[in-house]
Design an enzyme around this catalytic site. Structure first.
Site, PDB file in Angstrom:
ATOM      1  N   ARG A  17       6.817  17.625  60.913  1.00 43.83           N
ATOM      2  CA  ARG A  17       8.690  17.810  60.766  1.00 43.83           C
ATOM      3  C   ARG A  17       8.844  16.888  61.583  1.00 43.83           C
ATOM      4  O   ARG A  17      10.162  16.453  60.836  1.00 43.83           O
ATOM      5  CB  ARG A  17       8.474  20.115  61.404  1.00 43.83           C
ATOM      6  CG  ARG A  17      10.803  20.129  60.960  1.00 43.83           C
ATOM      7  CD  ARG A  17      11.176  19.343  61.592  1.00 43.83           C
ATOM      8  NE  ARG A  17      11.506  19.462  63.054  1.00 43.83           N
ATOM      9  CZ  ARG A  17      12.798  18.650  64.139  1.00 43.83           C
ATOM     10  NH1 ARG A  17      13.171  18.268  63.083  1.00 43.83           N
ATOM     11  NH2 ARG A  17      11.636  19.024  64.841  1.00 43.83           N
ATOM     12  N   ASP A  18       9.653  17.471  63.154  1.00 39.44           N
ATOM     13  CA  ASP A  18       9.529  16.284  63.343  1.00 39.44           C
ATOM     14  C   ASP A  18       9.699  14.510  63.521  1.00 39.44           C
ATOM     15  O   ASP A  18      10.038  13.749  62.981  1.00 39.44           O
ATOM     16  CB  ASP A  18       9.966  15.909  65.008  1.00 39.44           C
ATOM     17  CG  ASP A  18      11.770  15.565  65.922  1.00 39.44           C
ATOM     18  OD1 ASP A  18      11.962  14.412  65.575  1.00 39.44           O
ATOM     19  OD2 ASP A  18      12.375  16.442  66.582  1.00 39.44           O
ATOM     20  N   HIS A  21      10.641  12.345  60.404  1.00 41.08           N
ATOM     21  CA  HIS A  21      11.862  11.337  60.618  1.00 41.08           C
ATOM     22  C   HIS A  21      10.664   9.830  60.538  1.00 41.08           C
ATOM     23  O   HIS A  21      12.159   9.240  60.478  1.00 41.08           O
ATOM     24  CB  HIS A  21      12.639  11.405  62.168  1.00 41.08           C
ATOM     25  CG  HIS A  21      13.371  12.732  61.444  1.00 41.08           C
ATOM     26  ND1 HIS A  21      14.827  13.286  61.341  1.00 41.08           N
ATOM     27  CD2 HIS A  21      13.432  13.912  62.080  1.00 41.08           C
ATOM     28  CE1 HIS A  21      15.378  14.498  60.599  1.00 41.08           C
ATOM     29  NE2 HIS A  21      14.584  14.911  61.685  1.00 41.08           N
ATOM     30  N   SER A 171      18.171  16.502  71.191  1.00 41.32           N
ATOM     31  CA  SER A 171      17.903  16.284  70.181  1.00 41.32           C
ATOM     32  C   SER A 171      17.854  14.899  70.383  1.00 41.32           C
ATOM     33  O   SER A 171      17.246  13.753  70.167  1.00 41.32           O
ATOM     34  CB  SER A 171      18.460  16.620  69.106  1.00 41.32           C
ATOM     35  OG  SER A 171      18.648  18.136  68.725  1.00 41.32           O
ATOM     36  N   HIS A 200      12.317  20.987  73.726  1.00 35.09           N
ATOM     37  CA  HIS A 200      12.168  20.232  72.652  1.00 35.09           C
ATOM     38  C   HIS A 200      12.633  19.378  72.866  1.00 35.09           C
ATOM     39  O   HIS A 200      13.620  18.653  73.433  1.00 35.09           O
ATOM     40  CB  HIS A 200      12.885  20.377  71.533  1.00 35.09           C
ATOM     41  CG  HIS A 200      12.311  19.306  69.963  1.00 35.09           C
ATOM     42  ND1 HIS A 200      11.382  19.818  69.589  1.00 35.09           N
ATOM     43  CD2 HIS A 200      13.412  18.990  69.752  1.00 35.09           C
ATOM     44  CE1 HIS A 200      11.528  19.050  68.511  1.00 35.09           C
ATOM     45  NE2 HIS A 200      12.401  17.934  68.972  1.00 35.09           N
ATOM     46  N   HIS A 202      13.394  14.093  73.908  1.00 35.77           N
ATOM     47  CA  HIS A 202      12.653  13.608  72.867  1.00 35.77           C
ATOM     48  C   HIS A 202      13.007  12.373  73.841  1.00 35.77           C
ATOM     49  O   HIS A 202      12.629  12.278  75.374  1.00 35.77           O
ATOM     50  CB  HIS A 202      14.277  12.778  71.630  1.00 35.77           C
ATOM     51  CG  HIS A 202      13.760  13.115  70.478  1.00 35.77           C
ATOM     52  ND1 HIS A 202      13.348  13.291  69.289  1.00 35.77           N
ATOM     53  CD2 HIS A 202      13.846  15.030  70.216  1.00 35.77           C
ATOM     54  CE1 HIS A 202      12.681  13.890  68.468  1.00 35.77           C
ATOM     55  NE2 HIS A 202      13.738  14.889  68.898  1.00 35.77           N
ATOM     56  N   TYR A 291      22.286  11.475  68.090  1.00 34.50           N
ATOM     57  CA  TYR A 291      21.434  12.345  67.636  1.00 34.50           C
ATOM     58  C   TYR A 291      20.100  11.378  66.827  1.00 34.50           C
ATOM     59  O   TYR A 291      20.408  11.033  65.870  1.00 34.50           O
ATOM     60  CB  TYR A 291      21.764  12.806  65.953  1.00 34.50           C
ATOM     61  CG  TYR A 291      21.134  14.550  65.566  1.00 34.50           C
ATOM     62  CD1 TYR A 291      20.698  15.765  66.626  1.00 34.50           C
ATOM     63  CD2 TYR A 291      21.172  14.121  64.428  1.00 34.50           C
ATOM     64  CE1 TYR A 291      20.353  16.658  65.833  1.00 34.50           C
ATOM     65  CE2 TYR A 291      20.059  15.411  63.945  1.00 34.50           C
ATOM     66  CZ  TYR A 291      20.288  16.448  64.788  1.00 34.50           C
ATOM     67  OH  TYR A 291      19.247  17.339  63.459  1.00 34.50           O
TER      68      TYR A 291
END
EC number: 4.1.3.39
Length: 339
Positions: A17-18, A21, A171, A200, A202, A291
């Site tokens: 999913r992520d 990108h 995010s 979650h 990054h 983001y």
């Protein structure tokens, strides 16, 4: 709270999913099945499957996917026997009708995602997910953009709508370890003890794994991560790295490290048309608090208008743009051209 190093951590993979990108949502059916098989063999708890921007994200604004969400979900459902299939829904992009279709295709977990100060818009979708019998998660994006106390209030709203787990979502990859600690303490203070929490992260400031470890120390139950860090910006916390660190710490993660390491290097990394790493552009995301999925869009705009990607990203951060405002990237580029 008392940290329990022996509890089983819930390992939530987001490669499908992520990670979408990182390759502009171009996973083939063969790609998703190969990745899902490896993750299932490694015994992760869940595998999130959708367009990078969630159900119905395939669009002019976010980028069109190589397949529909349902095609990807059905493909994964064919090959997994252990992991549960999760999906992501951003109210306003996906609807309850799309959620029902995802459920029928095989998704059993939904993460309902809103900006960190907009939990109100998740009420209908969370309630409907509970009606379907789904494992229902509230997902508070861009958590660096509000205070720990405000974040806790928004988390409490999602809990009141029926979410049984609430995520602190970095995010922008902009949170420090202390930021994570403060947010988990505030959120856990307000939530019922029975409500789980998730992280979650990054990796834009190279803190994805460190922040996930801090979250676990603060009582976090679920950890998002992806093979080879496959995700927006500099990627997510790399799954195989987090698991190796957890193993060194003596934590119970329940997954097979070597299977994850092999899948990261042999299946996922070769798919990257742009390396998922901390570099000048992805570092700018974390530094400016932008983001992470803006990266590829900003790179396209920079090339088109002869600008620096970093300049575009830093200006987006200055204007406090949030997820969903991808259309503003071109506006910012045009403004920079006039300076």
């Amino acid at each position: 709270m008392t940290f329990n190093p022996g509890k089983k951590l819930y390992i939530s993979d987001v490669t499908l999913r992520d990670g979408s990108h990182a390759i502009r949502h171009q996973y083939s059916i063969a790609n998703v099945q190969a990745i899902a098989r490896a993750l299932d063999q490694a015994k992760v708890d869940s595998i999130e499957v959708a367009h990078g921007d969630g159900l119905q994200g395939s669009s002019f604004n976010y980028g069109f996917g190589a397949h529909t969400d349902l095609e990807w979900i059905e493909a994964v459902a064919e090959v997994v026997t252990h992991a549960r299939i999760a999906t992501l829904l951003l109210p306003g992009i996906g609807t309850v009708h799309h959620l029902k279709e995802a459920y029928e295709a095989g998704a059993r977990i939904v993460r309902v995602a809103t900006h960190c100060t907009e939990a109100d818009v998740s009420r209908q979708h969370i309630a409907y997910a509970r009606e379907l019998g789904m494992d229902t998660v509230g997902f508070l994006m861009m958590s660096h953009m509000t205070t720990p106390q405000n974040l806790a209030v928004e988390a409490k709203k999602m809990e009141s709508y029926g979410a049984t787990c609430i995520y602190v979502v970095d995010s922008g990859g902009a949170l420090s370890m202390q930021d994570v600690r403060e947010r988990f303490r505030a959120v856990k203070d307000l939530l019922e003890p029975s409500t789980q929490t998730g992280i979650h992260a990054h990796h834009n400031l190279s803190l994805g794994v460190a922040n996930s470890i801090v979250a676990v120390e603060e009582g976090c139950d679920r950890i998002d991560a992806s093979l080879a860090g496959m995700g927006a910006g500099a990627g997510n916390a790399p799954l195989e790295v987090f698991v190796a660190a957890a193993e060194r710490l003596g934590w119970n993660h329940g997954t097979d490290l070597y299977t994850l390491m092999d899948a990261a290097d042999e299946i996922v990394r070769p798919l990257q048309d742009r390396p998922v790493r901390v570099d000048r552009e992805t570092l700018a995301l974390g530094y400016a608090g932008v983001y992470s999925s803006f990266l590829r869009h900003a790179e396209v705009a920079a090339e088109k208008y002869g600008l620096s990607t970093v300049d575009i990203l830093v200006e987006l951060g200055r204007r406090r743009m949030v997820g969903g405002q991808e259309d503003m990237i071109v506006d910012v580029a045009l403004d920079l051209l006039e300076r």
